[in-house]
Design an enzyme around this catalytic site. Structure first.
Site, PDB file in Angstrom:
ATOM      1  N   SER A 242     -95.668  39.700   3.797  1.00 58.81           N
ATOM      2  CA  SER A 242     -96.385  38.907   4.791  1.00 58.81           C
ATOM      3  C   SER A 242     -95.919  39.335   6.170  1.00 58.81           C
ATOM      4  CB  SER A 242     -96.077  37.426   4.538  1.00 58.81           C
ATOM      5  OG  SER A 242     -96.684  36.609   5.510  1.00 58.81           O
TER       6      SER A 242
ATOM      7  N   LYS B 271    -100.157  41.572   3.945  1.00 57.67           N
ATOM      8  CA  LYS B 271    -100.851  40.348   4.376  1.00 57.67           C
ATOM      9  C   LYS B 271    -100.575  40.157   5.850  1.00 57.67           C
ATOM     10  CE  LYS B 271     -99.458  35.528   3.745  1.00 57.67           C
ATOM     11  NZ  LYS B 271     -99.141  34.487   2.742  1.00 57.67           N
ATOM     12  N   LEU B 272    -101.649  40.113   6.648  1.00 64.27           N
ATOM     13  CA  LEU B 272    -101.493  39.881   8.082  1.00 64.27           C
ATOM     14  C   LEU B 272    -101.716  38.414   8.384  1.00 64.27           C
ATOM     15  CD1 LEU B 272    -103.322  42.780   9.994  1.00 64.27           C
ATOM     16  CD2 LEU B 272    -100.979  42.705   9.096  1.00 64.27           C
ATOM     17  N   LYS B 273    -100.782  37.810   9.103  1.00 67.56           N
ATOM     18  CA  LYS B 273    -100.988  36.468   9.634  1.00 67.56           C
ATOM     19  C   LYS B 273    -102.023  36.577  10.745  1.00 67.56           C
ATOM     20  CE  LYS B 273     -97.978  33.933   7.351  1.00 67.56           C
ATOM     21  NZ  LYS B 273     -98.420  32.772   6.546  1.00 67.56           N
TER      22      LYS B 273
ATOM     23  N   ASP C  22    -103.848  35.661   6.255  1.00 64.39           N
ATOM     24  CA  ASP C  22    -103.451  34.260   6.088  1.00 64.39           C
ATOM     25  C   ASP C  22    -103.560  33.581   7.449  1.00 64.39           C
ATOM     26  OD1 ASP C  22    -102.464  31.805   5.410  1.00 64.39           O
ATOM     27  OD2 ASP C  22    -100.503  32.513   4.722  1.00 64.39           O
TER      28      ASP C  22
ATOM     29  N   ASN D 174    -103.307  30.144   7.882  1.00 61.88           N
ATOM     30  CA  ASN D 174    -102.573  28.869   7.930  1.00 61.88           C
ATOM     31  C   ASN D 174    -103.372  27.784   8.661  1.00 61.88           C
ATOM     32  OD1 ASN D 174     -99.838  30.905   7.869  1.00 61.88           O
ATOM     33  ND2 ASN D 174     -99.829  29.124   6.516  1.00 61.88           N
TER      34      ASN D 174
ATOM     35  N   GLU E 239    -106.687  33.817   3.199  1.00 62.87           N
ATOM     36  CA  GLU E 239    -105.910  32.671   2.724  1.00 62.87           C
ATOM     37  C   GLU E 239    -106.018  31.512   3.720  1.00 62.87           C
ATOM     38  OE1 GLU E 239    -101.917  33.901   1.924  1.00 62.87           O
ATOM     39  OE2 GLU E 239    -101.135  31.869   1.739  1.00 62.87           O
TER      40      GLU E 239
ATOM     41  N   ASP F 264    -104.033  27.985  -0.159  1.00 64.17           N
ATOM     42  CA  ASP F 264    -102.580  27.817  -0.218  1.00 64.17           C
ATOM     43  C   ASP F 264    -102.296  26.325   0.012  1.00 64.17           C
ATOM     44  OD1 ASP F 264     -99.848  27.657   0.341  1.00 64.17           O
ATOM     45  OD2 ASP F 264     -99.807  29.216   1.862  1.00 64.17           O
TER      46      ASP F 264
ATOM     47  N   LYS G 275     -97.425  28.234  -5.040  1.00 62.41           N
ATOM     48  CA  LYS G 275     -96.059  28.065  -4.525  1.00 62.41           C
ATOM     49  C   LYS G 275     -95.457  26.892  -5.260  1.00 62.41           C
ATOM     50  CE  LYS G 275     -96.739  29.662   0.242  1.00 62.41           C
ATOM     51  NZ  LYS G 275     -97.076  29.188   1.607  1.00 62.41           N
TER      52      LYS G 275
ATOM     53  N   GLY H  75     -94.759  32.624  -0.824  1.00 66.34           N
ATOM     54  CA  GLY H  75     -93.354  32.629  -0.425  1.00 66.34           C
ATOM     55  C   GLY H  75     -93.110  31.701   0.745  1.00 66.34           C
TER      56      GLY H  75
END
Ligand code: NPQ
Ligand code: MG
Length: 372
Positions: free
Chosen positions: A137, A165-167, A192, A194, A217, A242, A266, A294
């Protein structure tokens, strides 16, 4: 319940580089480890995935300490004799929510129970592999520099990671994805957010389809189920949940509603490894891919996650990175990447222990509570 005492250890681990997501920037992992001690002197270990503040979800470290010591430990008075992992989960279910606290305490007890039986966690859960594929990540560079991002990604690919995985967040999406995709046309790539987008961003997210992504995500708020259906319909890129997935029922709802077609599992977020395995089993029966998320784990949490990721339905590389992705010094022997994979621990229980001197060095606070 052979466990007589619980110790909570609060550790501060400096990160090798700041980790910026859509919800904030972390420079130190402030983490709680749970140690359970049996009457025969068996020590079980687990990690609480809560952050120090409620940025990822509502849970946070000070709250977890309170919930574990004041609310969850008392429920164990009902658990007697040789009662196993399922009984612990059932006893704790009288407390609403707080899955990360439940996961930390129940996993420490599970580790004792498994060590008493000389059974590795991976075997207990039904693992079918002895090595797991690892992804990484990648945070938003604090400088928002694309060359710096490419440098970091290049380092991870050179180390052997099998998926990037790019935020992302509004304002940091198309440009970094374009740059990474252009530099590495074949690399398995996903995002991702968030929860940083809204329903109004459906067309904007659909425009990212051109970068050939494995998945997006958690683009929207954790309670926006219909919004995720709309984003799923707008994008060719599969949607993965997630933060929204807290139980077998929410995973079932995600797949049935078409809110997501892939699930990030998770254990902390779903209350422990038994429920994590149950979600895996449900998704496996529906041919829905899952992967292991994670939470910047130390070796204690990482060991258990790698055991879980060895189940057959974990068909996508997880955020199960090597210790040195996050920490110069891990609290256990470091987990190392070998050809993009990490070996599943083979010892009883989670198969690893903290190194006493390192534990002492990193500990900023601890407490001891008798059970029963
Ligand atoms: C996620 N993890 O998948 C989380 C978010 C996250 C590896 O991307 C301290 C503790 C900082 C836990 C930052 C990854 C964190 C954290 C981000 C979890 O959404
Ligand atoms: Mg996530």
């Amino acid at each position: 319940m052979s466990v007589e005492m619980i110790r909570l250890h609060r550790l501060h681990l400096p990160l090798v580089r700041p980790f910026r997501t859509s919800f904030g920037t972390e420079v130190v992992r402030d983490v709680i480890l749970v140690e359970a001690v049996s009457s025969d002197g068996v020590h079980g270990w687990a990690e609480c995935s809560a952050m120090s503040w409620p940025g990822y979800s509502h849970e946070y470290a000070d709250g977890a300490i309170d919930v574990i010591t004041q609310h969850l430990l008392p429920t164990l008075r009902e658990v007697g004799g040789d009662d196993g992992p399922q009984d612990v989960r059932a006893a704790m279910s009288v407390v609403r929510g707080h899955p990360m606290s439940k996961s930390a305490l129940s996993t420490a007890l599970l580790d004792v129970w498994l060590r008493e039986r000389a059974l590795p966690l991976a075997t207990y859960l039904g693992a079918t592999r002895d090595r797991v594929d690892c992804g990484v990540s990648v945070g938003i560079p604090t400088t928002e520099s694309i060359p710096e991002l490419l440098d970091e990604v290049g380092g991870y690919l050179a180390a052997g990671y099998r998926r990037i995985k790019l935020k992302i967040e509004p304002g940091w999406d198309a440009a970094p994805l374009e740059a990474v995709r252009h530099a590495w046309p074949e690399v398995p790539l996903q995002t991702d957010a968030n929860q940083s987008y809204t329903r109004a961003d459906a067309a904007h997210l659909a425009a990212l389809d051109e970068f050939d992504l494995l998945l997006h995500e958690q683009p929207l708020a954790e309670d926006d189920w219909y919004g995720h259906v709309l984003i799923s319909q707008a994008c060719r890129t599969p949607i993965c949940m997630d933060e929204s997935i807290l139980s077998v029922e929410s995973a079932d709802s995600a797949l049935r509603f078409g809110a997501a077609s892939i699930i990030n599992i998770k254990p902390g977020r779903v209350g422990g490894y038994l429920t994590a395995r149950d979600i895996h089993d449900l998704c496996w029966s529906r041919s829905a891919p899952v992967w292991c998320g994670g939470m910047l784990e130390t070796g204690i949490g990482r060991a258990a996650n790698i055991a879980l990721a060895a189940l057959p339905g974990f068909t996508l590389p997880g955020d199960t990175s090597a210790s040195n992705r996050y920490y110069e010094v891990d609290v256990t022997e470091p987990f190392v990447l070998d050809d993009g994979q990490i070996a599943v621990p083979t010892g009883a229980g989670i198969g690893v222990d903290p190194i006493p001197e390192v534990l002492a060095d990193l500990t900023v606070w601890s407490t001891e509570v008798r059970v029963g």
